[in-house]
Motif scaffolding. Structure first.
Motif, PDB file in Angstrom:
ATOM      1  N   ASN A  63      -0.022   0.662  10.828  1.00 36.26           N
ATOM      2  CA  ASN A  63      -1.252   1.430  10.626  1.00 36.26           C
ATOM      3  C   ASN A  63      -1.015   2.540   9.609  1.00 36.26           C
ATOM      4  OD1 ASN A  63      -3.002   3.955  11.482  1.00 36.26           O
ATOM      5  ND2 ASN A  63      -4.112   2.126  12.131  1.00 36.26           N
ATOM      6  N   LEU A  64      -1.844   2.568   8.558  1.00 36.17           N
ATOM      7  CA  LEU A  64      -1.664   3.576   7.516  1.00 36.17           C
ATOM      8  C   LEU A  64      -1.932   4.985   8.021  1.00 36.17           C
ATOM      9  CD1 LEU A  64      -3.169   1.875   4.343  1.00 36.17           C
ATOM     10  CD2 LEU A  64      -0.778   2.132   4.970  1.00 36.17           C
ATOM     11  N   GLY A  65      -2.802   5.103   9.016  1.00 32.06           N
ATOM     12  CA  GLY A  65      -3.049   6.409   9.609  1.00 32.06           C
ATOM     13  C   GLY A  65      -1.784   6.968  10.242  1.00 32.06           C
ATOM     14  N   HIS A  66      -1.008   6.097  10.853  1.00 35.56           N
ATOM     15  CA  HIS A  66       0.266   6.510  11.447  1.00 35.56           C
ATOM     16  C   HIS A  66       1.229   6.999  10.365  1.00 35.56           C
ATOM     17  CE1 HIS A  66       3.931   6.454  13.834  1.00 35.56           C
ATOM     18  NE2 HIS A  66       4.460   5.593  12.978  1.00 35.56           N
ATOM     19  N   LEU A  67       1.292   6.255   9.266  1.00 32.16           N
ATOM     20  CA  LEU A  67       2.196   6.643   8.181  1.00 32.16           C
ATOM     21  C   LEU A  67       1.741   7.940   7.513  1.00 32.16           C
ATOM     22  CD1 LEU A  67       2.898   3.154   6.557  1.00 32.16           C
ATOM     23  CD2 LEU A  67       4.367   4.455   8.091  1.00 32.16           C
ATOM     24  N   LYS A  68       0.437   8.115   7.381  1.00 34.62           N
ATOM     25  CA  LYS A  68      -0.075   9.372   6.819  1.00 34.62           C
ATOM     26  C   LYS A  68       0.268  10.537   7.723  1.00 34.62           C
ATOM     27  CE  LYS A  68      -3.938   7.727   4.017  1.00 34.62           C
ATOM     28  NZ  LYS A  68      -5.393   7.802   3.782  1.00 34.62           N
ATOM     29  N   GLY A  69       0.225  10.286   9.051  1.00 31.37           N
ATOM     30  CA  GLY A  69       0.586  11.331   9.997  1.00 31.37           C
ATOM     31  C   GLY A  69       2.028  11.773   9.825  1.00 31.37           C
ATOM     32  N   ALA A  87       7.908  12.846   0.665  1.00 26.50           N
ATOM     33  CA  ALA A  87       6.878  13.066  -0.349  1.00 26.50           C
ATOM     34  C   ALA A  87       5.970  11.862  -0.550  1.00 26.50           C
ATOM     35  CB  ALA A  87       7.521  13.445  -1.676  1.00 26.50           C
ATOM     36  N   GLY A  88       6.414  10.668  -0.124  1.00 23.81           N
ATOM     37  CA  GLY A  88       5.603   9.471  -0.322  1.00 23.81           C
ATOM     38  C   GLY A  88       6.056   8.344   0.583  1.00 23.81           C
ATOM     39  N   VAL A  89       5.161   7.388   0.807  1.00 17.75           N
ATOM     40  CA  VAL A  89       5.460   6.256   1.686  1.00 17.75           C
ATOM     41  C   VAL A  89       4.897   4.972   1.079  1.00 17.75           C
ATOM     42  CG1 VAL A  89       5.207   5.265   3.989  1.00 17.75           C
ATOM     43  CG2 VAL A  89       5.325   7.752   3.723  1.00 17.75           C
ATOM     44  N   LEU A  90       5.692   3.909   1.119  1.00 11.98           N
ATOM     45  CA  LEU A  90       5.284   2.585   0.652  1.00 11.98           C
ATOM     46  C   LEU A  90       5.359   1.601   1.817  1.00 11.98           C
ATOM     47  CD1 LEU A  90       4.823   0.315  -1.553  1.00 11.98           C
ATOM     48  CD2 LEU A  90       7.317   0.282  -1.799  1.00 11.98           C
ATOM     49  N   SER A  91       4.246   0.918   2.076  1.00  7.67           N
ATOM     50  CA  SER A  91       4.210  -0.120   3.097  1.00  7.67           C
ATOM     51  C   SER A  91       4.223  -1.471   2.391  1.00  7.67           C
ATOM     52  CB  SER A  91       2.947   0.026   3.958  1.00  7.67           C
ATOM     53  OG  SER A  91       2.831  -1.043   4.871  1.00  7.67           O
ATOM     54  N   TRP A  92       5.280  -2.255   2.612  1.00  2.00           N
ATOM     55  CA  TRP A  92       5.486  -3.519   1.889  1.00  2.00           C
ATOM     56  C   TRP A  92       5.234  -4.692   2.818  1.00  2.00           C
ATOM     57  CZ3 TRP A  92       6.944  -4.524  -3.216  1.00  2.00           C
ATOM     58  CH2 TRP A  92       7.370  -5.835  -3.488  1.00  2.00           C
ATOM     59  N   SER A  93       4.111  -5.371   2.627  1.00  2.00           N
ATOM     60  CA  SER A  93       3.750  -6.553   3.408  1.00  2.00           C
ATOM     61  C   SER A  93       3.886  -6.320   4.913  1.00  2.00           C
ATOM     62  CB  SER A  93       4.613  -7.762   2.994  1.00  2.00           C
ATOM     63  OG  SER A  93       4.309  -8.146   1.667  1.00  2.00           O
ATOM     64  N   SER A  94       3.610  -5.104   5.352  1.00  2.00           N
ATOM     65  CA  SER A  94       3.698  -4.785   6.774  1.00  2.00           C
ATOM     66  C   SER A  94       2.303  -4.572   7.339  1.00  2.00           C
ATOM     67  CB  SER A  94       4.541  -3.525   7.002  1.00  2.00           C
ATOM     68  OG  SER A  94       3.784  -2.354   6.766  1.00  2.00           O
ATOM     69  N   ASP A  95       2.216  -4.576   8.660  1.00  2.00           N
ATOM     70  CA  ASP A  95       0.929  -4.344   9.299  1.00  2.00           C
ATOM     71  C   ASP A  95       0.915  -3.003  10.025  1.00  2.00           C
ATOM     72  OD1 ASP A  95       2.678  -4.944  11.303  1.00  2.00           O
ATOM     73  OD2 ASP A  95       1.557  -6.641  12.125  1.00  2.00           O
ATOM     74  N   GLU A  98       0.861  -1.183   0.000  1.00  2.00           N
ATOM     75  CA  GLU A  98       0.000   0.000   0.000  1.00  2.00           C
ATOM     76  C   GLU A  98       0.896   1.232   0.000  1.00  2.00           C
ATOM     77  OE1 GLU A  98      -3.889  -0.995   2.532  1.00  2.00           O
ATOM     78  OE2 GLU A  98      -2.042  -1.423   3.641  1.00  2.00           O
ATOM     79  N   ALA A  99       0.455   2.273  -0.672  1.00  6.45           N
ATOM     80  CA  ALA A  99       1.293   3.464  -0.767  1.00  6.45           C
ATOM     81  C   ALA A  99       0.440   4.711  -0.941  1.00  6.45           C
ATOM     82  CB  ALA A  99       2.257   3.325  -1.946  1.00  6.45           C
ATOM     83  N   PHE A 100       1.018   5.841  -0.606  1.00 10.60           N
ATOM     84  CA  PHE A 100       0.358   7.109  -0.862  1.00 10.60           C
ATOM     85  C   PHE A 100       1.413   8.190  -1.028  1.00 10.60           C
ATOM     86  CE2 PHE A 100       0.102   5.845   3.575  1.00 10.60           C
ATOM     87  CZ  PHE A 100       0.838   6.827   4.228  1.00 10.60           C
ATOM     88  N   GLY A 101       1.006   9.277  -1.661  1.00  9.27           N
ATOM     89  CA  GLY A 101       1.951  10.342  -1.965  1.00  9.27           C
ATOM     90  C   GLY A 101       2.711  10.053  -3.247  1.00  9.27           C
ATOM     91  N   ASN A 102       3.858  10.671  -3.378  1.00 12.30           N
ATOM     92  CA  ASN A 102       4.684  10.537  -4.581  1.00 12.30           C
ATOM     93  C   ASN A 102       5.624   9.346  -4.411  1.00 12.30           C
ATOM     94  OD1 ASN A 102       6.114  10.886  -6.921  1.00 12.30           O
ATOM     95  ND2 ASN A 102       6.935  12.902  -6.412  1.00 12.30           N
ATOM     96  N   VAL A 103       5.226   8.201  -4.945  1.00 10.64           N
ATOM     97  CA  VAL A 103       6.022   6.982  -4.855  1.00 10.64           C
ATOM     98  C   VAL A 103       6.696   6.782  -6.204  1.00 10.64           C
ATOM     99  CG1 VAL A 103       5.932   4.490  -4.472  1.00 10.64           C
ATOM    100  CG2 VAL A 103       4.517   6.016  -3.094  1.00 10.64           C
ATOM    101  N   ASN A 104       7.908   7.273  -6.295  1.00  9.89           N
ATOM    102  CA  ASN A 104       8.637   7.318  -7.561  1.00  9.89           C
ATOM    103  C   ASN A 104      10.084   6.930  -7.294  1.00  9.89           C
ATOM    104  OD1 ASN A 104      10.160   8.169  -9.801  1.00  9.89           O
ATOM    105  ND2 ASN A 104       8.714   9.793 -10.302  1.00  9.89           N
TER     106      ASN A 104
END
Length: 401
Positions: free
Chosen positions: A374-380, A364-372, A332-338
């Motif tokens: 919390n995406l809310g934490h990463l968005k923060g 600018a972006g974050v990719l979560s690779w097969s991890s658990d 899962e990812a959000f932001g600029n994943v380049n």
């Protein structure tokens, strides 16, 4: 009242997942208002992601299971296989390609995107996967050990190739890059990703493009730009999508480089007209104004805008997450994943990573690779826009390429 003069309290143009959720949003507040949906599709709204994912890998899940039954569930009327060709905002009327007119009190534009295709003779054996009918066509020429050619290095191409190989089909995958998703993932992850494909038996043609195709017998012959010729029972295209803003633009609605311009309530610049999903240019609360062609954005913006149309007030604050899962890998990812940006990885455990992408030393972006995690934490974390040095004080980072 004739159909040509049909009027609805809420009229929705588009029949995808954003439209389904908009109806749900309206009905959560307004139980009795009349709702009309005009869709170019021949099927009522359904779960589109399953077309390249679950329908291929879950034998107990069938094509009828993806149907939402939107009209029946929410007491709405739907008109299928029909396109709106003109909006007259000052009269609160839309016109269709069937010569019909529909009046509205409030209008939602949720027309989504259309799959790109290659030039060539139209055939049931050549499919640019987008709709339920496209999926059913692929079913007809796949399985039983048949060979299917898949072109595309994005979500659709990478997912349908995996679905087909797990459905008794030989697969050739044509991609433009050095590796699958090499423009998004660091090298070590794209290599892990691609190894799963190779181990499953998928033949990959790297740094290649399909320059054309021709129908031969009961199959398809595909020409690649390096002269290679592939032949199979069918051809599936996952070469991207395009969004048509001309309907809104011709009606005088503001359109920019991202799409149909909306505000924080997803209102357009025309009175009583909203928009949602792929087509909108909206002010993301973290990433600033942008567009987002992701299913979770369609779902969330649809539900939000339906409630807004029915009288609720709020601000659309969802930052879209784009995702995929193939074999035993999910990301899962959000932001600029380049992968062209500076990348740093945080290893969480065996085959579990968080990758942080920095543009001019700002996250600018974050990719979560097969991890658990919390995406809310990463968005923060993304919202704070830390520098590499600041983030490295909190988590252990390792530079990757």
């Amino acid at each position: 009242m004739t159909k040509e003069n049909k009027k609805y309290n809420y009229l929705i143009v588009g029949g995808g997942m954003a439209a389904d959720q908009a109806v749900a949003g309206i009905r959560s507040i307004d139980k009795g208002g009349t709702i009309g949906i005009i869709s170019a599709d021949i099927d009522e709204p359904y779960a589109r992601p399953a077309l390249s994912k679950k329908l291929w890998v879950d034998p107990d899940f069938h094509d009828e299971d993806i149907d939402f039954h939107t009209a029946q569930k929410y007491n709405a009327e739907i008109t299928l296989a029909t396109r709106v060709i003109k909006i007259i905002p000052e009269k609160h009327i839309v016109k269709t390609d069937k010569g019909e007119e529909y009046a509205y009190d409030k209008l939602l534009l949720a027309t989504g995107s259309e799959a790109k295709a290659l030039k060539g003779e139209s055939s049931e054996r050549v499919v640019a996967l987008r709709s339920k009918q496209d999926y059913l066509k692929i079913r007809k020429f796949s399985g039983k050990g048949k060979h299917v050619i898949v072109v595309g290095n994005g979500y659709i191409g990478s997912e349908i190739a995996v679905g087909l190989i797990q459905s008794d089909t030989k697969v050739s995958l044509v991609i433009t890059g050095d590796r699958i998703f090499d423009k998004k993932f660091p090298i070590f992850l794209s290599e892990k990703y691609e190894q799963k494909y190779l181990a499953a038996g998928i033949k990959i043609y790297h740094n290649s493009k399909a320059s054309g195709y021709e129908l031969v017998g009961d199959g398809v012959k595909v020409q690649l730009n390096d002269g290679t010729v592939l032949q199979g029972a069918g051809l599936v295209l996952g070469i991207g999508a395009f969004t048509d803003y001309s309907l809104a633009s011709a009606a005088g609605l503001e359109v920019d480089e991202h799409g149909v311009v909306v505000d924080e309530q997803l209102k357009t610049t025309a009175t009583d007209i909203w928009a949602a999903g792929d087509i909108i240019s909206y002010p993301d609360q973290i990433l600033s104004r942008q567009s987002a062609g992701h299913v979770r954005h369609a779902i969330n913006s649809g539900l939000f805008v339906g409630k807004q149309m029915a009288g609720e007030t709020g601000i659309y604050d969802y930052t879209p997450v784009f995702y995929s899962w193939v074999f035993d890998i999910n990301w899962e990812a959000f932001g600029n994943v380049n992968s062209g940006l500076k990348m740093y990885a945080e290893k969480l455990g065996d085959e579990q990573y968080i990758v942080y992408y920095f543009d001019k030393n700002i996250l600018a972006g974050v990719l979560s690779w097969s991890s658990d995690v919390n995406l809310g934490h990463l968005k923060g974390i993304l919202k704070k826009q830390p520098t590499v040095e600041e983030l490295n004080k909190v988590v252990k980072l390792e530079a990757v390429e």
